[in-house]
Motif scaffolding. Structure first.
Motif, short mmCIF file in Angstrom:
data_model
loop_
_atom_site.label_atom_id
_atom_site.label_comp_id
_atom_site.label_asym_id
_atom_site.label_seq_id
_atom_site.Cartn_x
_atom_site.Cartn_y
_atom_site.Cartn_z
N ALA A 177 9.56 146.32 34.02
CA ALA A 177 8.26 146.16 34.67
C ALA A 177 8.44 145.91 36.17
O ALA A 177 7.78 146.54 37.00
CB ALA A 177 7.48 145.01 34.03
N LEU A 178 9.37 145.02 36.51
CA LEU A 178 9.57 144.71 37.94
C LEU A 178 10.14 145.91 38.69
O LEU A 178 9.90 146.07 39.88
CB LEU A 178 10.49 143.50 38.11
CG LEU A 178 9.84 142.15 37.76
CD1 LEU A 178 10.89 141.04 37.76
CD2 LEU A 178 8.71 141.80 38.74
N SER A 179 10.86 146.77 37.97
CA SER A 179 11.45 147.92 38.66
C SER A 179 10.38 148.92 39.12
O SER A 179 10.63 149.70 40.02
CB SER A 179 12.51 148.60 37.78
OG SER A 179 11.86 149.27 36.74
N ILE A 180 9.18 148.88 38.53
CA ILE A 180 8.12 149.78 39.02
C ILE A 180 7.02 149.02 39.77
O ILE A 180 6.10 149.63 40.30
CB ILE A 180 7.47 150.61 37.87
CG1 ILE A 180 6.76 149.71 36.85
CG2 ILE A 180 8.48 151.52 37.19
CD1 ILE A 180 5.77 150.47 35.95
N ALA A 181 7.14 147.67 39.82
CA ALA A 181 6.03 146.87 40.37
C ALA A 181 6.18 146.60 41.86
O ALA A 181 7.27 146.70 42.43
CB ALA A 181 5.95 145.55 39.62
N ASP A 182 5.04 146.25 42.47
CA ASP A 182 5.05 145.78 43.86
C ASP A 182 5.29 144.28 43.89
O ASP A 182 6.03 143.78 44.72
CB ASP A 182 3.71 146.09 44.53
CG ASP A 182 3.50 147.58 44.63
OD1 ASP A 182 4.18 148.20 45.45
OD2 ASP A 182 2.68 148.14 43.86
N PHE A 228 7.09 153.60 31.04
CA PHE A 228 7.04 153.05 32.40
C PHE A 228 6.93 154.17 33.44
O PHE A 228 6.24 154.00 34.45
CB PHE A 228 8.24 152.13 32.66
CG PHE A 228 8.03 150.76 32.08
CD1 PHE A 228 7.18 149.87 32.72
CD2 PHE A 228 8.62 150.37 30.89
CE1 PHE A 228 6.95 148.60 32.18
CE2 PHE A 228 8.39 149.13 30.35
CZ PHE A 228 7.56 148.24 30.98
N LYS A 229 7.55 155.32 33.17
CA LYS A 229 7.41 156.46 34.10
C LYS A 229 5.95 156.91 34.13
O LYS A 229 5.41 157.22 35.19
CB LYS A 229 8.31 157.62 33.66
CG LYS A 229 9.74 157.41 34.06
CD LYS A 229 10.52 158.73 34.10
CE LYS A 229 11.98 158.47 34.46
NZ LYS A 229 12.90 158.83 33.38
N SER A 230 5.33 156.96 32.95
CA SER A 230 3.92 157.39 32.89
C SER A 230 3.03 156.39 33.63
O SER A 230 2.10 156.79 34.34
CB SER A 230 3.44 157.49 31.44
OG SER A 230 4.25 158.39 30.73
N ILE A 231 3.34 155.10 33.48
CA ILE A 231 2.53 154.07 34.17
C ILE A 231 2.66 154.26 35.69
O ILE A 231 1.67 154.19 36.41
CB ILE A 231 2.98 152.66 33.72
CG1 ILE A 231 2.63 152.45 32.25
CG2 ILE A 231 2.34 151.58 34.61
CD1 ILE A 231 3.25 151.21 31.62
N SER A 256 7.22 139.15 45.60
CA SER A 256 7.39 140.60 45.51
C SER A 256 8.32 140.88 44.33
O SER A 256 9.06 139.98 43.89
CB SER A 256 7.99 141.14 46.80
OG SER A 256 9.32 140.68 46.92
N ALA A 257 8.31 142.11 43.86
CA ALA A 257 9.18 142.47 42.73
C ALA A 257 10.63 142.18 43.10
O ALA A 257 11.39 141.66 42.28
CB ALA A 257 8.98 143.94 42.38
N GLU A 258 11.01 142.48 44.35
CA GLU A 258 12.40 142.24 44.78
C GLU A 258 12.71 140.74 44.72
O GLU A 258 13.77 140.33 44.25
CB GLU A 258 12.65 142.74 46.22
CG GLU A 258 12.51 144.24 46.42
CD GLU A 258 11.06 144.70 46.46
OE1 GLU A 258 10.23 143.98 47.06
OE2 GLU A 258 10.74 145.76 45.90
N GLU A 259 11.77 139.94 45.21
CA GLU A 259 12.00 138.49 45.21
C GLU A 259 12.16 137.97 43.78
O GLU A 259 13.04 137.15 43.51
CB GLU A 259 10.82 137.76 45.88
CG GLU A 259 10.82 137.85 47.39
CD GLU A 259 9.50 137.43 48.02
OE1 GLU A 259 9.48 137.28 49.23
OE2 GLU A 259 8.48 137.29 47.31
#
Ligand code: ATP
Length: 235
Positions: A198-203, A175-178, A218-221
């Motif tokens: 996934a959500l922790s790196i997503a918009d 996930f860091k590489s992505i 949104s990822a937060e939502e």
């Protein structure tokens, strides 16, 4: 921008996607969540030109791409990294990478520079560049599959469950590489079972159920959504 408008896809009489709407803006990481069989891979395969929609549109920067051949879609800047990785096991790491750069054949200096970038992102692939792909560990094979997709210098990368079958520590690195690939300019559409990571790196993200998008936000939502958490985040 990549946009799906009322996209419907069938396998025979079975409707695998029903009027899916989805938008991916430049620079974003967008996650597709959903149980096995919900339609995430079908979405990717249809964007890649491997499936033809029965109705709806796929727009890339304002141009319709539905129905174009897979190689044309790669040339237009969308590359898929499939769930089963599809590496050539007997060929070396470097040979597999070079195959990913076929769209730039004839432009040797560009290919060399891109290969260099992939080796900088995944130094282990440089160390193992002369080894057969089949001799790599699961995590390294996933890096190779992503590296090979990057060799095409895509504007959009479709990643289908890159964390599948990998140990937790390797998943974290993946996930860091992505995230790094995204920061270096590639827009990413990511299908994942591993919703939290996934959500922790997503918009933003879309949740699929039986071929339909049932929740988006949104990822937060999505991380704060009780039902999404229960079903996919395991909290
Ligand atoms: P997975 O994580 O298991 O790949 P998914 O969300 O990506 O799940 P899809 O692979 O898109 O789901 O599958 C959506 C539905 O379409 C499922 O019911 C699946 O059985 C069906 N399906 C997928 N490919 C085919 C095919 N080639 N022929 C017939 N049905 C298919």
């Amino acid at each position: 921008m990549l946009k799906l408008v009322n996209l419907t896809v069938k396998y025979g009489n079975f409707e695998a996607l029903h009027r899916v709407n989805l938008e991916v803006d430049h620079g974003e990481i967008v996650v597709l969540l959903g149980a096995n069989g919900a339609g995430k891979s079908t979405t990717f395969q249809t964007i890649s030109g491997l499936n033809k929609p029965v109705s709806g549109h796929i727009m890339l920067n304002g141009q319709s791409i539905a129905g174009k051949s897979p190689d044309k879609i790669v040339k237009m800047g969308i590359v898929q990294c499939a769930e089963d990785r599809k590496l050539f096991q007997q060929m070396t790491v470097q040979e597999n990478l070079m195959l990913g750069g076929y769209v730039h054949r004839g432009k040797k200096s560009r290919l060399r520079a891109t290969l260099q970038e992939v080796f900088e992102l995944f130094p282990i692939l440089y160390e193992k560049r002369s080894n057969p792909a089949g001799s790599l560990s699961g995590g390294q094979q996933q890096m190779l599959a992503i590296g090979r997709a990057l060799m095409a210098k895509p504007e959009f990368m479709l990643l289908d469950e890159p964390s599948i079958g990998l140990a937790p520590l390797i998943v974290e690195q993946m996930f860091k590489s992505i995230q790094q690939i995204n920061q270096e300019g590639t827009t990413i559409l990511l299908a994942e079972q591993n919703a939290n990571a996934a959500l922790s790196i997503a918009d933003k993200g879309y949740v699929y159920e039986s071929g339909k998008v049932v929740v988006q936000g949104s990822a937060e939502e999505l991380l704060a959504n009780e039902e999404v958490r229960k079903a996919y985040v395991g909290a």
